[in-house]
Design a protein around this motif. Structure first.
Motif, short mmCIF file in Angstrom:
data_model
loop_
_atom_site.label_atom_id
_atom_site.label_comp_id
_atom_site.label_asym_id
_atom_site.label_seq_id
_atom_site.Cartn_x
_atom_site.Cartn_y
_atom_site.Cartn_z
N ALA A 1 0.84 -1.21 0.00
CA ALA A 1 0.00 0.00 0.00
C ALA A 1 0.87 1.26 0.00
O ALA A 1 0.57 2.23 -0.70
CB ALA A 1 -0.93 -0.01 1.21
N MET A 2 1.96 1.23 0.76
CA MET A 2 2.86 2.38 0.84
C MET A 2 3.78 2.45 -0.38
O MET A 2 4.05 3.54 -0.90
CB MET A 2 3.67 2.30 2.13
N ALA A 3 4.24 1.30 -0.85
CA ALA A 3 5.13 1.28 -2.02
C ALA A 3 4.43 1.82 -3.26
O ALA A 3 5.06 2.47 -4.11
CB ALA A 3 5.64 -0.13 -2.26
N HIS A 4 3.13 1.57 -3.37
CA HIS A 4 2.39 2.10 -4.51
C HIS A 4 2.43 3.63 -4.53
O HIS A 4 2.44 4.24 -5.60
CB HIS A 4 0.94 1.61 -4.48
N GLN A 5 2.45 4.23 -3.37
CA GLN A 5 2.52 5.70 -3.31
C GLN A 5 3.88 6.20 -3.77
O GLN A 5 3.98 7.22 -4.47
CB GLN A 5 2.22 6.19 -1.89
N LEU A 6 4.92 5.49 -3.40
CA LEU A 6 6.27 5.87 -3.84
C LEU A 6 6.42 5.70 -5.34
O LEU A 6 7.08 6.51 -6.01
CB LEU A 6 7.31 5.02 -3.10
N GLY A 7 5.80 4.66 -5.88
CA GLY A 7 5.85 4.46 -7.32
C GLY A 7 5.09 5.53 -8.07
O GLY A 7 5.55 6.03 -9.11
N GLY A 8 3.92 5.90 -7.56
CA GLY A 8 3.13 6.92 -8.22
C GLY A 8 3.73 8.31 -8.09
O GLY A 8 3.79 9.08 -9.05
N GLN A 9 4.22 8.65 -6.89
CA GLN A 9 4.73 9.99 -6.61
C GLN A 9 6.11 10.23 -7.21
O GLN A 9 6.40 11.31 -7.72
CB GLN A 9 4.78 10.21 -5.09
N TYR A 10 6.97 9.20 -7.15
CA TYR A 10 8.37 9.38 -7.55
C TYR A 10 8.79 8.47 -8.70
O TYR A 10 9.96 8.50 -9.10
CB TYR A 10 9.29 9.11 -6.35
N ASP A 11 7.86 7.68 -9.23
CA ASP A 11 8.18 6.71 -10.28
C ASP A 11 9.29 5.76 -9.82
O ASP A 11 10.11 5.31 -10.61
CB ASP A 11 8.59 7.41 -11.58
N MET A 12 9.30 5.45 -8.53
CA MET A 12 10.33 4.59 -7.95
C MET A 12 10.08 3.14 -8.36
O MET A 12 8.94 2.70 -8.45
CB MET A 12 10.30 4.70 -6.42
N ALA A 13 11.16 2.41 -8.60
CA ALA A 13 11.04 0.99 -8.93
C ALA A 13 10.30 0.27 -7.82
O ALA A 13 10.64 0.41 -6.64
CB ALA A 13 12.42 0.39 -9.15
N HIS A 14 9.32 -0.52 -8.19
CA HIS A 14 8.43 -1.14 -7.20
C HIS A 14 9.19 -2.04 -6.23
O HIS A 14 8.97 -2.00 -5.02
CB HIS A 14 7.34 -1.92 -7.93
N GLY A 15 10.09 -2.86 -6.75
CA GLY A 15 10.82 -3.77 -5.88
C GLY A 15 11.71 -3.05 -4.89
O GLY A 15 11.84 -3.48 -3.73
N VAL A 16 12.32 -1.97 -5.33
CA VAL A 16 13.17 -1.17 -4.43
C VAL A 16 12.33 -0.54 -3.33
O VAL A 16 12.71 -0.55 -2.15
CB VAL A 16 13.93 -0.10 -5.23
N ALA A 17 11.18 0.00 -3.71
CA ALA A 17 10.28 0.60 -2.71
C ALA A 17 9.87 -0.43 -1.68
O ALA A 17 9.90 -0.18 -0.46
CB ALA A 17 9.07 1.20 -3.40
N ASN A 18 9.47 -1.61 -2.14
CA ASN A 18 9.09 -2.67 -1.21
C ASN A 18 10.23 -3.05 -0.27
O ASN A 18 10.04 -3.22 0.94
CB ASN A 18 8.64 -3.92 -1.98
N ALA A 19 11.40 -3.21 -0.85
CA ALA A 19 12.55 -3.67 -0.06
C ALA A 19 12.91 -2.68 1.04
O ALA A 19 13.28 -3.09 2.15
CB ALA A 19 13.75 -3.89 -0.98
#
Length: 385
Positions: A266-284
């Motif tokens: 749920a939180m990683a999706h926000q990082l991906g949307g806001q910063y276009d961050m790689a999903h796996g990196v955000a999760n990790a």
């Protein structure tokens, strides 16, 4: 009292060389002219996954058209661009070649081809009325697992929000996990997707929707990742490590496709949307912080995770052993080169409020084992900095 459904593709090919079965499966599904959905990088790799897949099709006399407009965290526009290529060339089916972005984009193209409303309006669970064109997923990374799930995760560029279309209609008819197609995956991507798979397994294992069937898949996935991700990152040509990571990713997908996830996603999706961050990196980067928060919800399961990841818990209390699980997550992330905190990725505290609000609305939040407040989410974002 409750009941469960259990979803996966009807056919899953696993193991070295399995992609040679691609054309036969296309023939069985009467796929005459598939659209191959991928990104520019994979399309250009000499004798890479796209070239190998098309060669198998060509040998069987199956014409294919390639769409290379997939971006990381695929955008709504990518799907409509792909739809135009699909329609202009008279395609009748879809083959996705790549990692999660390719598979999600291919699903989005399939939804757009069979549904009239804007894609954003289908966000939610079981909102699709019509079957998609036949979809086959050829996977090239061990982690995201979109090749076997009902999730189509897209990004709305205008709002900087990720949304998920969850439907049994999104599950590809056939998946391929051929480790020989993963040997050239870069070290950083191997690490990020591997940690994504670990997040899937752990979140599904402690989810409020977990059950004995999802637990069985999650447990084996955690063990395989703990025992093989470091080796796959250290030497991408290690076929056995690659194969075991492919199995781990597949098992994790079975776990979370049916047992659901939690606050990490749920939180990683926000990082991906806001910063276009790689999903796996955000999760990790979020995983240890969120699971430390979750410890008190089910310490026995976290003690189990510590054991699955190789920790010795002899003589420890349940809570002491549970904390070792978080240590193991941090150690694995550090060993495979995941950035140590969100600050390194340019995350700004001023965005925490909005991201926390949206994280609690994310569909993954409802199956987290510990129920938190907006301030709890903000605090976890801050701790992960």
């Amino acid at each position: 009292m409750r009941y469960y459904d259990y979803l996966s593709p009807s056919v899953n090919f696993m193991g070295p060389g399995c992609v040679k079965e691609l054309a036969h499966r296309c023939q069985l599904l009467n796929m005459k002219k598939p659209l191959v959905v991928t990104d520019e990088f994979l399309a250009k790799v000499e004798n890479g996954p796209v070239a190998q897949s098309r060669a198998v099709l060509q040998e069987a006399g199956i014409e294919s058209v390639v769409f290379t407009g997939v971006e990381p965290n695929p955008k709504i526009e990518n799907c409509y661009d792909g739809l135009k290529v699909y329609q202009d060339n008279g395609c009748d089916s879809i083959i996705t070649v790549g990692g999660g972005s390719a598979h999600d984009c291919g699903k989005g193209i399939g939804i757009a081809a069979t549904h009239d409303k804007p894609l954003r309006e289908y966000a939610g669970i079981e909102t699709l009325d019509n079957p998609l064109p036949p979809v086959i997923a050829v996977n090239t990374t061990a982690g995201t697992a979109s090749e076997v799930t009902r999730h189509c995760v897209l990004t709305d560029r205008a709002t900087k929000l990720k949304f998920v279309i969850v439907s049994w209609r999104n599950v590809p008819l056939v998946s391929f996990n051929d480790p020989m197609m993963m040997l050239s995956v870069p070290r950083g991507l191997t690490a990020a997707t591997g940690m994504d798979a670990l997040t899937h397994a752990i979140e599904a294992y402690v989810s409020v929707d977990a059950n004995p069937v999802t637990d069985a898949a999650a447990i084996q996935s955690i063990k395989l990742i703990a025992g093989n991700l470091r080796q796959a990152v250290a030497n991408g040509a290690n076929v056995k490590a690659r194969e075991n990571m492919a199995y781990a990713s597949y098992l994790a997908s079975l776990a979370f496709n049916n047992g659901n996830l939690g606050y990490v996603h749920a939180m990683a999706h926000q990082l991906g949307g806001q910063y276009d961050m790689a999903h796996g990196v955000a999760n990790a980067m979020l995983l240890p912080t969120v699971e430390e928060y979750n410890l008190i919800s089910n310490p026995e399961k976290f003690r189990d995770i510590a054991v699955f990841m190789g920790k010795n818990v002899d003589g420890l209390s349940v809570m002491e052993a549970a904390h070792l699980a978080v240590d193991a997550m941090r150690e694995l992330a550090e060993d495979v080169g995941i950035p140590s905190g969100l600050a390194q990725m340019g995350v700004k505290e001023e965005d925490f409020d909005l991201m926390a609000t949206n994280a609690l609305k994310d569909g993954n939040a409802f199956s987290n084992p510990r129920k938190g407040t907006k301030q709890d989410i903000i605090d976890m974002f801050r701790k992960a900095m």
